[in-house]
Design a protein around this motif. Structure first.
Motif, mmCIF file in Angstrom:
data_model
loop_
_atom_site.group_PDB
_atom_site.id
_atom_site.type_symbol
_atom_site.label_atom_id
_atom_site.label_comp_id
_atom_site.label_asym_id
_atom_site.label_seq_id
_atom_site.Cartn_x
_atom_site.Cartn_y
_atom_site.Cartn_z
ATOM 1 N N ALA A 1 1.101 -7.210 1.021
ATOM 2 C CA ALA A 1 0.793 -5.833 1.380
ATOM 3 C C ALA A 1 1.132 -4.896 0.229
ATOM 4 N N ASP A 2 0.517 -3.732 0.245
ATOM 5 C CA ASP A 2 0.855 -2.644 -0.664
ATOM 6 C C ASP A 2 1.795 -1.718 0.118
ATOM 7 N N ALA A 3 1.705 -0.432 -0.093
ATOM 8 C CA ALA A 3 2.599 0.519 0.578
ATOM 9 C C ALA A 3 2.322 0.625 2.072
ATOM 10 N N GLY A 4 1.051 0.495 2.453
ATOM 11 C CA GLY A 4 0.679 0.612 3.859
ATOM 12 C C GLY A 4 0.249 -0.724 4.424
ATOM 13 N N ASP A 5 0.318 -0.828 5.746
ATOM 14 C CA ASP A 5 -0.027 -2.080 6.410
ATOM 15 C C ASP A 5 -1.492 -2.131 6.838
ATOM 16 N N LYS A 6 -2.001 -1.004 7.353
ATOM 17 C CA LYS A 6 -3.381 -0.938 7.851
ATOM 18 C C LYS A 6 -4.023 0.367 7.412
ATOM 19 N N ASP A 7 -5.365 0.373 7.404
ATOM 20 C CA ASP A 7 -6.066 1.610 7.097
ATOM 21 C C ASP A 7 -6.245 2.414 8.387
ATOM 22 N N LYS A 8 -6.908 3.560 8.280
ATOM 23 C CA LYS A 8 -7.030 4.439 9.449
ATOM 24 C C LYS A 8 -7.887 3.847 10.561
ATOM 25 N N TYR A 9 -8.609 2.764 10.247
ATOM 26 C CA TYR A 9 -9.428 2.082 11.255
ATOM 27 C C TYR A 9 -8.715 0.887 11.865
ATOM 28 N N GLY A 10 -7.469 0.655 11.457
ATOM 29 C CA GLY A 10 -6.685 -0.447 11.990
ATOM 30 C C GLY A 10 -6.902 -1.776 11.278
ATOM 31 N N ARG A 11 -7.639 -1.757 10.165
ATOM 32 C CA ARG A 11 -7.881 -2.989 9.415
ATOM 33 C C ARG A 11 -6.659 -3.343 8.574
ATOM 34 N N LEU A 12 -6.290 -4.614 8.590
ATOM 35 C CA LEU A 12 -5.164 -5.106 7.810
ATOM 36 C C LEU A 12 -5.496 -5.033 6.324
ATOM 37 N N LEU A 13 -4.615 -4.461 5.531
ATOM 38 C CA LEU A 13 -4.816 -4.321 4.087
ATOM 39 C C LEU A 13 -3.925 -5.318 3.363
ATOM 40 N N ARG A 14 -4.547 -6.209 2.593
ATOM 41 C CA ARG A 14 -3.778 -7.231 1.901
ATOM 42 C C ARG A 14 -4.417 -7.585 0.558
ATOM 43 N N TYR A 15 -3.556 -8.019 -0.367
ATOM 44 C CA TYR A 15 -3.994 -8.636 -1.609
ATOM 45 C C TYR A 15 -3.935 -10.129 -1.352
ATOM 46 N N VAL A 16 -4.958 -10.854 -1.790
ATOM 47 C CA VAL A 16 -5.105 -12.266 -1.440
ATOM 48 C C VAL A 16 -4.974 -13.142 -2.680
ATOM 49 N N PHE A 17 -4.132 -14.166 -2.560
ATOM 50 C CA PHE A 17 -3.956 -15.158 -3.611
ATOM 51 C C PHE A 17 -4.152 -16.541 -3.007
ATOM 52 N N ILE A 18 -4.853 -17.399 -3.722
ATOM 53 C CA ILE A 18 -5.073 -18.780 -3.287
ATOM 54 C C ILE A 18 -4.130 -19.668 -4.089
ATOM 55 N N GLN A 19 -3.427 -20.531 -3.396
ATOM 56 C CA GLN A 19 -2.463 -21.413 -4.060
ATOM 57 C C GLN A 19 -3.150 -22.188 -5.185
ATOM 58 N N GLY A 20 -2.526 -22.188 -6.364
ATOM 59 C CA GLY A 20 -3.054 -22.911 -7.516
ATOM 60 C C GLY A 20 -4.032 -22.117 -8.359
ATOM 61 N N ASP A 21 -4.415 -20.915 -7.914
ATOM 62 C CA ASP A 21 -5.335 -20.068 -8.666
ATOM 63 C C ASP A 21 -4.562 -18.841 -9.137
ATOM 64 N N PRO A 22 -4.445 -18.640 -10.438
ATOM 65 C CA PRO A 22 -3.664 -17.504 -10.938
ATOM 66 C C PRO A 22 -4.333 -16.147 -10.708
ATOM 67 N N ALA A 23 -5.634 -16.143 -10.442
ATOM 68 C CA ALA A 23 -6.357 -14.880 -10.247
ATOM 69 C C ALA A 23 -6.242 -14.407 -8.800
ATOM 70 N N MET A 24 -6.037 -13.093 -8.635
ATOM 71 C CA MET A 24 -6.047 -12.511 -7.302
ATOM 72 C C MET A 24 -7.480 -12.565 -6.773
ATOM 73 N N PRO B 1 -4.592 6.422 -1.261
ATOM 74 C CA PRO B 1 -3.139 6.489 -1.307
ATOM 75 C C PRO B 1 -2.548 6.325 0.101
ATOM 76 N N PRO B 2 -1.460 5.618 0.212
ATOM 77 C CA PRO B 2 -0.536 5.213 -0.841
ATOM 78 C C PRO B 2 -0.811 3.808 -1.380
ATOM 79 N N ASN B 3 -1.925 3.181 -1.003
ATOM 80 C CA ASN B 3 -2.213 1.791 -1.387
ATOM 81 C C ASN B 3 -2.973 1.751 -2.713
ATOM 82 N N VAL B 4 -2.247 1.968 -3.802
ATOM 83 C CA VAL B 4 -2.894 2.106 -5.108
ATOM 84 C C VAL B 4 -2.306 1.184 -6.174
#
Length: 78
Positions: A10-33, A50-53
């Motif tokens: 997660a960044d600073a916030g958990d969900k957007d104003k529509y209730g969607r989960l906000l996440r950065y995604v990483f796959i095991q073994g792949d260095p790229a987000m 903001p604040p998810n920047v």
């Protein structure tokens, strides 16, 4: 991503104003987000509120590059 281990951050916030989960995604073994991969290949566009920047600058740069190279969403329709 079927059968792969995925890590979500997660960044600073958990969900957007529509209730969607906000996440950065990483796959095991792949260095790229995965978020960056989608933008780099032109399969996503950037929208940061903001604040998810945390990665805003990187995402904007990658989208500009994808647009200039006419990748994915930005490809010429022929």
């Amino acid at each position: 991503m079927t059968g792969k281990t995925v890590y979500l951050f997660a960044d600073a916030g958990d969900k957007d104003k529509y209730g969607r989960l906000l996440r950065y995604v990483f796959i095991q073994g792949d260095p790229a987000m995965f978020n960056e991969t989608l933008i780099r290949e032109g399969y996503a566009n950037t929208m940061t509120i903001p604040p998810n920047v945390m990665f805003q600058d990187s995402f904007v740069k990658l989208e500009r590059e994808a647009r200039s190279k006419k990748k994915g969403l930005w490809a010429d329709n022929k």
